[in-house]
Enzyme design. Structure first.
Site, short mmCIF file in Angstrom:
data_model
loop_
_atom_site.label_atom_id
_atom_site.label_comp_id
_atom_site.label_asym_id
_atom_site.label_seq_id
_atom_site.Cartn_x
_atom_site.Cartn_y
_atom_site.Cartn_z
N CYS A 107 -35.58 67.60 -28.06
CA CYS A 107 -35.51 66.29 -28.04
C CYS A 107 -34.57 65.80 -26.74
O CYS A 107 -34.40 64.61 -26.75
CB CYS A 107 -35.03 65.69 -29.28
N SER A 110 -32.96 70.59 -29.45
CA SER A 110 -32.77 71.97 -30.21
C SER A 110 -32.82 73.04 -29.18
O SER A 110 -33.53 73.08 -28.06
CB SER A 110 -33.97 72.16 -31.17
N ARG A 166 -32.80 74.57 -42.98
CA ARG A 166 -31.28 73.94 -43.21
C ARG A 166 -30.53 74.52 -42.00
O ARG A 166 -29.32 73.83 -41.72
CB ARG A 166 -30.56 74.50 -44.44
N LYS A 214 -30.88 59.95 -41.85
CA LYS A 214 -29.69 60.25 -42.33
C LYS A 214 -28.77 61.16 -41.24
O LYS A 214 -27.43 60.93 -41.47
CB LYS A 214 -29.93 61.19 -43.67
N ARG A 248 -24.50 60.75 -40.63
CA ARG A 248 -23.39 61.53 -41.14
C ARG A 248 -22.51 62.06 -39.93
O ARG A 248 -21.42 62.24 -40.06
CB ARG A 248 -24.25 62.80 -41.66
N HIS A 283 -28.70 61.22 -31.50
CA HIS A 283 -30.07 61.43 -31.70
C HIS A 283 -30.54 61.47 -33.02
O HIS A 283 -29.81 61.58 -33.90
CB HIS A 283 -30.26 63.03 -31.06
N GLU A 298 -41.51 67.60 -25.03
CA GLU A 298 -42.02 68.66 -25.66
C GLU A 298 -43.52 68.61 -26.10
O GLU A 298 -43.90 69.49 -26.83
CB GLU A 298 -41.06 69.10 -26.77
N ASN A 349 -38.99 60.26 -35.60
CA ASN A 349 -38.63 60.80 -34.76
C ASN A 349 -39.36 60.99 -33.40
O ASN A 349 -40.31 61.68 -33.67
CB ASN A 349 -37.81 62.13 -35.30
#
Lengths: 388, 345, 136
Positions: free
Chosen positions: B112, B296, B199, B239, B243, B234, B80, B266
């Site tokens: 990504c 994304s 978020r 974090k 998760r 990815h 990208e 990243n």
């Protein structure tokens, strides 16, 4: 081949000429030389002009015609000679060959460069064209960097020091104080050179010759006819030239210029002299390391001992080979196309006894001028002797 | 059978610490470091871009595989942060490998996951017999707007995977993609920096797609989390993958080897592929690996992979661990210079 | 010559993969490529060859004043490198600590951006070298 003499010399002041164009500079120098030679325009039969990069510096090519035109010498044949920073030296050699061959009796030789009409960055690109554009400049190599690579290896192989290199600049600046044509008529101290900041390590600002505008010219005449014009002819004893790879990295060695060694050896042979016979030397010190290597490559000292040779004062005015009493490219300035002619002129002045009194040698009879193009791809050596 | 026959990674040498970026913007570096789970990120120098990273990674992949580059029949480079908006990076890579001119080549963009999209294409081409070997690369020199949250993690790096059917070191058993129109992160035409929806990039974007992608590929492969020695997700930060792993029932240990973002940031198109390379660096024959990328916009590519005995015969030219360890820290000033974040650069 | 795109394009294979010339008559290796072997002249049998991407620094200099197009990279290292087949070339040295960039250091090739015409211009890629720590 018949003998050739220098019968007149002239130059502009070297420096920043904001009010003068290339055509003004070369005309001033040409007229000065012709008038010093005491010849008439009609006596001159051809013009040879050294100029490295007018296309880049001022966007002008066809410099041969421009010279003849501006000096009022039309319709004489006029030729531009280009061999990077040796353009002037090669122009002199072309003029010499033209007269020695019998084709002409009197020719004018000029060298010129107008370097300050472009930015310093553009000038660096133009100058780097003297090296290998595709394989040196492409990778970010400037001219100082190319010589710095030689200096670094010279230091490594022979223990040459940055101080020894700096001393070349100190001495040359000292000589230039009395030279009315010099760009920098001021002395510099060893500390000043050492503190002047790296351009390309180990070379510092004051190890490097500057960007300069200027022109130099001389008149050559068949020796047999020189007495018609002057009672102080200076005879050309030798005119030699050699070539090497355009790119530094392709050479056998980084610590000397093979082309200087060859042209120098040939010149001494042609002139029938040895290094000991030479009273005065103008060598091509575009960078301080270049002077050290020139002293070695021309045989004035052994390879690797040039730094010490300079440090011990053996290239001083009262040393065994007085070198760059004009101030050299370092302090006189280095209009690239003009320097080869200017070097010859300063030798001629010493032999005629016309140098500034502070640097004039007593009874100098034989002198050598040494002119390098690029990082050593072209080298021209001339030997002169007093002809009166 | 088709799968990975060699791989290579490139990570620039410069690192900037999260705390150094936080210092400039007057933020609490310790909080951000622990909140993001990224302590430093890899920064491309002024003479590096996604093309040079792609070339370096691809050369390593070819060396590792020990193949004649002329065997490569397809080159796909995902990024990208292309050096040219128009003009392929893939052709630069092909010529730098001496793989051309008889090959297919194109650049891919899917945020990504453009690198894994290339890997799927190569797999299809190899399985169909259209090419002997395909090269898929994911490489980015990701940019975050100065002061933006992205700046703490947007990093530079790339990974290249050669897909073939001979001397396979890791078989790709199956692949599955999950795709929806979810605008969580984008860069408009002519815009210098990407924008993100804060978020919103979490639950409806990253987690929905990664979890769905993982479930989809496991359903296809008829596997459960406990069947895998390693899982790579990815990793936009340290974090999110943990998760996602937790949501799917993977342990921290399964994620450990492939989690590289905490040390390099990243690397966008490079991120999941560098994680996969880190796993393959250590993997043993018979190990099963789940790899799920995320792009994304949004989508995920899941891969079910089994390591073969051939891996014993192949060593990476340089391991991810070595590349992570070879580093030089720079301050924010040098970072700004090398990433040309001053308008006048 | 920044605008001379064909000039840059013509050398892509040579620059990307260190393709030089080998003279089968005398065994010399040349970089960049030559059409005539200076030693053998017309007796030379020249062939293109991929040169080894490893070598040793013969001399190095750190450049503080650059030509146009390299202003943002100063200071940068230049070196004359002798490749393992004895061909020599001039290159930038990157990714290496300053005190390691010196004569005798082992180096290996990397693929880097060399310059770009302008912010919107074509990009020239090619070789640079980096010091191999430990120097094997």
């Amino acid at each position: 081949m018949r003998s050739v003499s220098v019968i007149g010399v002239g130059q502009t002041k070297f420096g920043e000429h904001w009010n003068d164009s290339l055509r003004d500079l070369v005309t001033d120098a040409g007229v000065a030389a012709i008038s010093d030679a005491n010849v008439e325009g009609k006596d001159v039969q051809a013009v040879f002009g050294g100029c490295m990069a007018a296309g880049r510096f001022i966007g002008q090519e066809h410099i041969g015609a421009l010279l003849a035109d501006q000096m009022g010498l039309n319709p004489l044949p006029a030729v531009r000679v280009e061999a990077a920073c040796a353009s002037g030296g090669v122009a002199l050699r072309m003029g010499y060959l033209a007269v020695a061959s019998g084709m002409y009796d009197v020719v004018a030789v000029a060298g010129v460069e107008k370097m300050t009409d472009v930015s310093t960055e553009d000038a660096a690109v133009a100058l780097a064209g003297a090296g290998d554009q595709e394989w040196e400049l492409f990778n970010g190599a400037t001219f100082p960097a190319i010589y710095a690579l030689m200096a670094q290896r010279h230091m490594l192989d022979f223990g040459t020091t940055e101080e020894q290199m700096a001393l070349c600049a100190v001495k040359n600046h000292g000589h230039a104080v009395s030279n009315p044509y010099a760009q920098f008529r001021k002395a510099v101290s060893l500390e000043q050179v050492m503190d002047s900041g790296y351009i390309a390590s180990p070379l510092k600002l004051l190890d490097c010759s500057p960007l300069t505008d200027g022109a130099a010219a001389l008149v050559l005449c068949a020796s047999e006819k020189a007495s018609k014009f002057t009672d102080k002819p200076v005879d050309v004893m030798a005119s030699t030239q050699a070539s090497d790879t355009l790119a530094l990295h392709e050479r056998e060695t980084l610590t000397g210029l093979k082309a200087t060694q060859v042209a120098g050896r040939d010149a001494f042979k042609q002139a029938g002299i040895s290094q000991k016979d030479v009273d005065v030397l103008e060598c091509h010190d575009c960078f301080s390391i270049a002077q050290i290597m020139a002293l070695e490559d021309l045989g004035f000292c052994r390879k690797g001992t040039g730094g010490k040779f300079v440090e011990e004062g053996r290239s001083d005015k009262d040393g065994e080979i007085p070198t760059n009493l004009s101030g050299g490219l370092k302090a006189v300035g280095h209009p690239v196309g003009a320097s080869g002619v200017r070097e010859a002129i300063d030798v001629v002045r010493q032999l005629r006894g016309d140098a500034p009194k502070e640097v004039q040698l007593k009874d100098a009879k034989i002198g050598v001028s040494h002119n390098v193009g690029g990082s050593g791809a072209t080298v021209v050596v001339h030997a002169f002797k007093r002809g009166f | 059978m088709a799968g990975i026959i060699g791989y290579g990674v490139s990570i620039p040498r410069f690192r900037i610490k999260t705390e150094e970026i936080a210092r400039v913007w007057g933020k609490n570096g310790a909080h951000i470091t622990s909140g993001l789970g990224v302590k430093e990120k890899a920064v491309a120098s002024i003479d590096e871009d996604s093309a040079t990273l792609a070339v370096e990674a691809s050369r390593r992949a070819v060396l590792m595989a020990g193949i004649d580059p002329q065997k490569i029949g397809a080159v796909y480079v995902g990024s990208e942060s292309k050096p040219y908006a128009v003009k392929p990076t893939a052709s630069i890579v092909a010529d730098a490998l001496m793989a051309g001119p008889d090959l297919m080549a194109a650049d891919y963009e899917f945020a990504c996951k453009a690198g894994t999209a290339g890997m799927q294409n190569c797999l299809g081409l190899v399985l169909s017999g259209m090419v002997d070997v395909g090269l898929a690369v994911g490489a980015d020199t990701a940019q975050g707007r100065p002061g933006d949250a992205l700046e703490f993690s947007a990093a530079s790096g790339g990974a290249a995977f050669l897909v073939g059917s001979k001397n396979v070191i890791a078989e790709i058993n199956c692949t599955y993609s999950f795709t929806t129109d979810t605008p969580d992160f984008w860069r408009r035409q002519h815009a210098e920096f990407p924008q993100h929806a804060g978020r919103f990039t979490g639950e409806p974007a990253y987690f929905r797609h990664v979890v769905s992608g993982a479930k989809g590929v496991m359903k296809k492969a008829k596997t459960k989390p406990e069947d895998y020695q390693h899982a790579v997700f990815h990793q936009p930060n340290g974090k999110f993958p943990e998760r996602a792993g937790h949501m799917l029932g993977f342990s921290k240990e399964q994620l450990q080897t492939g989690l590289v973002t905490p040390s390099i940031g990243n690397t966008y198109s490079g991120a999941s592929l560098i994680g996969l390379a880190a796993v393959l660096d250590e993997a043993k024959p018979g190990d099963r690996i789940l790899c799920v990328s995320y792009g994304s916009g949004a989508g995920s590519d899941g891969f079910d992979i089994t390591v073969t005995p051939e891996i014993k015969n192949k060593k990476p030219v340089v391991s991810v661990k070595q590349l992570v360890a070879d580093k030089q820290y720079i301050d924010y000033g040098l970072y700004v210079k090398h990433r040309r974040k001053l308008k006048s650069l | 010559m920044r605008e001379a795109l064909p000039l840059m394009w013509r050398n892509i294979a040579e620059r990307y993969n260190l393709i030089g010339t080998h003279c089968a008559t005398c065994g010399s290796n040349y970089y960049p490529q030559r059409k005539v072997c200076p030693k053998c002249r017309r007796k030379g049998q020249l062939e293109g060859r991929v040169f080894p991407g490893k070598g040793v620094i013969l001399s190095s200099s750190q450049v503080f004043v650059s030509p146009k197009g390299f202003e943002h990279e100063t200071p940068y290292w230049l070196a004359v490198v002798e490749l393992d087949n004895h061909a020599k070339l001039l290159t930038q040295v990157v990714d290496s600590a300053d005190d390691q960039v010196k004569a005798g250091a082992r180096v290996e090739v990397v693929f880097r951006k060399i310059y770009e015409d302008s912010h919107e211009g074509a990009i020239a890629y090619g070789y640079k070298f980096k010091v191999v720590p430990g120097g094997k």
